[in-house]
Design a protein around this motif. Structure first.
Motif, mmCIF file in Angstrom:
data_model
loop_
_atom_site.group_PDB
_atom_site.id
_atom_site.type_symbol
_atom_site.label_atom_id
_atom_site.label_comp_id
_atom_site.label_asym_id
_atom_site.label_seq_id
_atom_site.Cartn_x
_atom_site.Cartn_y
_atom_site.Cartn_z
ATOM 1 N N ASN A 225 6.733 10.286 -4.819
ATOM 2 C CA ASN A 225 6.027 8.858 -3.391
ATOM 3 C C ASN A 225 4.326 9.017 -2.696
ATOM 4 O OD1 ASN A 225 7.091 7.058 -2.690
ATOM 5 N ND2 ASN A 225 8.910 7.917 -1.118
ATOM 6 N N LEU A 226 3.726 9.674 -3.657
ATOM 7 C CA LEU A 226 2.417 10.822 -3.098
ATOM 8 C C LEU A 226 1.606 9.363 -3.358
ATOM 9 C CD1 LEU A 226 1.254 13.239 -4.522
ATOM 10 C CD2 LEU A 226 1.644 13.949 -2.632
ATOM 11 N N ARG A 227 1.596 8.792 -1.306
ATOM 12 C CA ARG A 227 1.067 7.322 -0.763
ATOM 13 C C ARG A 227 -0.211 7.386 -0.648
ATOM 14 N NH1 ARG A 227 6.178 4.348 1.898
ATOM 15 N NH2 ARG A 227 7.786 4.920 -0.150
ATOM 16 N N ASP A 228 -1.196 8.519 -0.157
ATOM 17 C CA ASP A 228 -2.356 8.935 0.233
ATOM 18 C C ASP A 228 -3.012 8.713 -0.952
ATOM 19 O OD1 ASP A 228 -4.472 10.460 1.299
ATOM 20 O OD2 ASP A 228 -3.529 9.310 3.022
ATOM 21 N N PRO A 229 -4.601 7.706 -0.745
ATOM 22 C CA PRO A 229 -5.388 7.796 -1.728
ATOM 23 C C PRO A 229 -5.927 8.700 -1.945
ATOM 24 C CG PRO A 229 -5.783 5.285 -1.240
ATOM 25 C CD PRO A 229 -4.510 6.749 -0.126
ATOM 26 N N GLY A 230 -6.575 9.761 -1.021
ATOM 27 C CA GLY A 230 -7.017 10.688 -1.021
ATOM 28 C C GLY A 230 -6.663 11.794 -1.224
ATOM 29 N N ASN A 231 -5.472 12.335 -0.866
ATOM 30 C CA ASN A 231 -5.011 13.281 -1.780
ATOM 31 C C ASN A 231 -4.436 13.002 -3.397
ATOM 32 O OD1 ASN A 231 -4.458 14.436 0.560
ATOM 33 N ND2 ASN A 231 -2.837 13.724 1.356
ATOM 34 N N LEU A 232 -4.721 11.970 -3.772
ATOM 35 C CA LEU A 232 -4.001 11.948 -5.272
ATOM 36 C C LEU A 232 -5.617 12.105 -5.220
ATOM 37 C CD1 LEU A 232 -2.239 11.420 -7.258
ATOM 38 C CD2 LEU A 232 -2.372 8.496 -6.722
ATOM 39 N N GLY A 233 -6.452 11.269 -4.800
ATOM 40 C CA GLY A 233 -7.389 12.077 -6.372
ATOM 41 C C GLY A 233 -7.694 13.206 -6.216
ATOM 42 N N THR A 234 -7.387 13.867 -5.015
ATOM 43 C CA THR A 234 -7.995 15.287 -5.350
ATOM 44 C C THR A 234 -7.122 16.398 -5.403
ATOM 45 O OG1 THR A 234 -8.761 15.336 -2.950
ATOM 46 C CG2 THR A 234 -8.103 17.506 -3.446
ATOM 47 N N ILE A 235 -5.823 15.265 -5.906
ATOM 48 C CA ILE A 235 -4.363 16.261 -7.270
ATOM 49 C C ILE A 235 -5.148 16.073 -8.010
ATOM 50 C CG2 ILE A 235 -2.357 15.974 -7.371
ATOM 51 C CD1 ILE A 235 -1.563 15.480 -4.224
ATOM 52 N N LEU A 236 -5.181 14.808 -9.029
ATOM 53 C CA LEU A 236 -5.363 14.338 -9.947
ATOM 54 C C LEU A 236 -6.831 15.676 -10.724
ATOM 55 C CD1 LEU A 236 -5.657 10.217 -10.400
ATOM 56 C CD2 LEU A 236 -4.038 12.449 -10.805
ATOM 57 N N LEU A 249 3.211 9.988 -12.772
ATOM 58 C CA LEU A 249 3.210 9.248 -11.530
ATOM 59 C C LEU A 249 5.053 8.307 -11.125
ATOM 60 C CD1 LEU A 249 0.221 9.930 -11.245
ATOM 61 C CD2 LEU A 249 0.051 8.484 -9.931
ATOM 62 N N THR A 250 5.518 8.532 -10.455
ATOM 63 C CA THR A 250 6.846 8.142 -10.433
ATOM 64 C C THR A 250 6.645 6.505 -9.371
ATOM 65 O OG1 THR A 250 7.324 8.697 -8.119
ATOM 66 C CG2 THR A 250 7.890 9.783 -10.426
ATOM 67 N N LYS A 251 7.668 5.832 -9.338
ATOM 68 C CA LYS A 251 6.928 4.380 -8.342
ATOM 69 C C LYS A 251 7.271 4.926 -7.502
ATOM 70 C CE LYS A 251 9.211 1.012 -11.991
ATOM 71 N NZ LYS A 251 9.401 -0.032 -12.129
ATOM 72 N N GLY A 252 6.160 4.107 -6.511
ATOM 73 C CA GLY A 252 6.092 4.165 -5.166
ATOM 74 C C GLY A 252 5.435 5.512 -4.934
ATOM 75 N N CYS A 253 3.967 5.841 -5.564
ATOM 76 C CA CYS A 253 3.180 6.855 -5.255
ATOM 77 C C CYS A 253 1.735 5.391 -5.314
ATOM 78 C CB CYS A 253 2.558 7.194 -5.892
ATOM 79 S SG CYS A 253 3.852 8.889 -6.413
ATOM 80 N N VAL A 254 0.638 6.119 -4.147
ATOM 81 C CA VAL A 254 -0.099 4.582 -4.647
ATOM 82 C C VAL A 254 -0.703 4.472 -6.700
ATOM 83 C CG1 VAL A 254 -1.881 6.785 -4.386
ATOM 84 C CG2 VAL A 254 -3.131 4.521 -3.308
ATOM 85 N N ASP A 255 -1.138 3.424 -6.736
ATOM 86 C CA ASP A 255 -1.479 2.940 -7.637
ATOM 87 C C ASP A 255 -3.110 3.805 -7.965
ATOM 88 O OD1 ASP A 255 -2.587 2.177 -10.270
ATOM 89 O OD2 ASP A 255 -4.139 0.599 -9.342
ATOM 90 N N ILE A 274 -3.290 10.105 -17.234
ATOM 91 C CA ILE A 274 -2.770 9.885 -16.700
ATOM 92 C C ILE A 274 -1.469 8.970 -16.934
ATOM 93 C CG2 ILE A 274 -3.049 8.504 -14.294
ATOM 94 C CD1 ILE A 274 -5.721 9.871 -14.338
ATOM 95 N N VAL A 275 -0.512 9.013 -16.419
ATOM 96 C CA VAL A 275 0.918 7.916 -16.886
ATOM 97 C C VAL A 275 0.861 7.702 -15.886
ATOM 98 C CG1 VAL A 275 2.286 6.920 -17.574
ATOM 99 C CG2 VAL A 275 1.242 9.289 -18.476
ATOM 100 N N ASN A 276 1.106 6.207 -15.046
ATOM 101 C CA ASN A 276 1.530 5.770 -13.710
ATOM 102 C C ASN A 276 2.261 5.013 -13.733
ATOM 103 O OD1 ASN A 276 0.381 4.983 -11.317
ATOM 104 N ND2 ASN A 276 -1.140 3.261 -11.447
ATOM 105 N N ASN A 277 3.404 4.830 -12.409
ATOM 106 C CA ASN A 277 4.439 3.495 -12.601
ATOM 107 C C ASN A 277 5.991 4.293 -12.788
ATOM 108 O OD1 ASN A 277 4.695 1.866 -10.098
ATOM 109 N ND2 ASN A 277 4.528 -0.066 -11.954
ATOM 110 N N LEU A 278 6.195 5.243 -12.867
ATOM 111 C CA LEU A 278 7.307 5.972 -13.999
ATOM 112 C C LEU A 278 8.237 5.206 -13.624
ATOM 113 C CD1 LEU A 278 6.192 8.674 -16.060
ATOM 114 C CD2 LEU A 278 6.012 7.009 -16.584
ATOM 115 N N ASP A 279 9.335 5.625 -14.107
ATOM 116 C CA ASP A 279 11.258 4.978 -13.340
ATOM 117 C C ASP A 279 11.564 6.170 -13.691
ATOM 118 O OD1 ASP A 279 11.450 2.750 -12.494
ATOM 119 O OD2 ASP A 279 11.411 2.236 -14.752
ATOM 120 N N TRP A 280 12.487 7.320 -12.740
ATOM 121 C CA TRP A 280 12.291 9.027 -13.211
ATOM 122 C C TRP A 280 13.472 8.213 -14.145
ATOM 123 C CZ3 TRP A 280 11.231 12.825 -11.347
ATOM 124 C CH2 TRP A 280 10.857 12.913 -10.118
ATOM 125 N N GLU A 281 14.345 7.365 -15.030
ATOM 126 C CA GLU A 281 15.311 7.181 -15.626
ATOM 127 C C GLU A 281 13.876 7.392 -17.470
ATOM 128 O OE1 GLU A 281 15.076 5.147 -13.941
ATOM 129 O OE2 GLU A 281 17.278 5.869 -12.567
#
Length: 430
Positions: A225-236, A249-255, A274-281
């Motif tokens: 659930n990371l939604r800030d683009p700057g934070n996600l870029g820094t984390i990557l 990256l789970t659903k709810g995160c910024v693209d 990087i794997v994007n838009n994943l469900d927890w299941e």
């Protein structure tokens, strides 16, 4: 006497006319000298003779008439051979002119740039068409080296295009536009004059740098659930620097492929999968076997229960997200008497600098607004993971999510390095 005298005078006049008609320079001798030089030149080099039928006959010099240098290089019975000037295919120069590439020049009113920008700057359109936007020569070059597939390049100067690998540009639509048009659509403060539209990369088909692959660790990062683009870029960027083997990256995160994330990550997209838009299941399917999941959460429900009474004096528990604690507590109080509370995960709390990298580890980083999700706590409980707490001075707000991720990832890297040194030392002692 008169007649012989007249004859002598006539003969003298005739001799004068003959001498007067002769040239002063020996023309015949000069022409003869040049002719001899030409004859010597013809004897030195082969001559092509064209017969009346049109057949070309090559006349080679006779034996013993070779030039001194050629004669020294070849034997007395070996014919003269000219050195080969062919260049191996791998060393043949390939320039822009030799490649045969062509580009289009956008005319006034050309809407190709605006139409493409509308697609790639919108997440729904971006996901529907499977295309992303990369801006800047360095980022585009990193993408090409990693095997990303380019579709269209917009550039303002041909020199920017010539800096890219020529073999990667074949089959790509190249369009020259005005710098003002690129500036209107650019997200950069100082646009670099080139934009590239790429097919959305597939982490399975990418070719990551060899140096990065050699330093991969059994350490994964899960963004919750990371939604800030700057934070996600820094984390990557931190994940690539620490040597993470994968980022989920789970659903709810910024693209992850949003232009602001790409700009903040500084090329990390093409250094770590990087794997994007994943469900927890489905997320556990992307984890290695026996992976333990650790949650970075200073404000967990069980933090106060597992730490000492003076834990807050050491900054182990933050006060900002107590509303989430109350939410869980209210839901627990609403349960009917005798109802099961097993849905509430019980995850042990420990300090981040204690050993937690015995097995392949995955670290969950939550967003600053909503924190970690209940699903992440359940996954940590089911895998035998724990909560990792980073102490801060009392009164200081919780750490930025990008900062917390960097601390935990590099701490995990340090622990893995120390463990590897111990194993190597034990083997050498035996």
């Amino acid at each position: 006497m008169t007649q012989p005298t007249g004859r002598r005078k006539m003969a003298a006049r005739l001799r004068g006319l003959v001498w007067a008609s002769r040239p002063l320079l020996p023309v015949v001798q000069t022409w003869d000298l040049h002719a001899r030089r030409w004859v010597r030149a013809l004897r030195r080099s082969p001559v092509r003779v064209v017969s009346p039928s049109g057949q070309v006959v090559e006349r080679k010099p006779g034996p013993g008439k070779q030039p001194p240098r050629a004669a020294a290089e070849t034997g007395p019975h070996e014919p003269q051979r000219k050195p080969s000037l062919q260049v191996p295919p791998s060393q043949k120069p390939c320039t822009w002119e030799d490649s045969g590439l062509r580009y289009d020049k956008a005319l006034p009113g050309d809407r190709r740039l605006s139409s493409v920008m509308t697609i790639v700057k919108s997440r729904p359109f971006r996901e529907k068409h499977g295309k992303i936007l990369l801006e800047g020569r360095r980022l585009i070059a990193d993408a090409l080296r990693a095997g990303a597939v380019p579709k269209v390049f917009f550039f303002s100067r041909l020199e920017y295009l010539k800096e890219l690998p020529i073999d990667k540009l074949k089959g790509v639509s190249l369009i020259k536009v005005k710098f003002e048009d690129i500036k209107d659509w650019s997200d950069l403060v100082t646009p670099q004059g080139i934009m590239g539209i790429f097919a959305k990369p597939d982490h399975v088909k990418m070719t990551y740098p060899e140096t990065q692959l050699r330093h991969l660790l059994p350490l994964l990062l899960i963004c919750d659930n990371l939604r800030d683009p700057g934070n996600l870029g820094t984390i990557l960027r931190s994940a690539a620097g620490a040597g993470c083997s994968k980022v989920l990256l789970t659903k709810g995160c910024v693209d992850a492929w949003e232009p602001k994330v790409l700009r903040a990550a500084m090329g990390a997209h093409f250094q770590v999968p990087i794997v994007n838009n994943l469900d927890w299941e489905t997320l556990p399917d992307y984890l290695p076997t026996d992976t333990r999941v650790y949650v970075a959460d200073n404000c967990g429900l069980y933090a106060q229960a597992h730490m000492s009474n003076k834990a807050s004096d050491h900054g182990w528990v933050c006060d900002q997200q107590l509303s989430k604690l109350h939410k869980y507590e209210e839901e627990e109080e609403d349960l009917e008497p005798g109802a099961s509370k097993a849905w509430l995960p019980e995850v042990e709390v420990q300090s981040y600098d204690l050993d937690w990298t015995e097995a392949p580890a995955a670290v969950v980083i939550g967003g600053e607004t909503h924190g970690v999700s209940l699903e992440s706590l359940q996954l940590a409980e089911s895998t035998g993971g724990k909560r990792l707490l980073i102490p801060v001075v009392p009164g200081v707000d919780s750490l930025n999510s990008a900062m917390a991720a960097s601390i935990l990832l590099f701490e995990g890297k340090r622990q893995l390095r120390v463990r590897a040194e111990h194993v190597s030392r034990d083997r050498s002692s035996h």
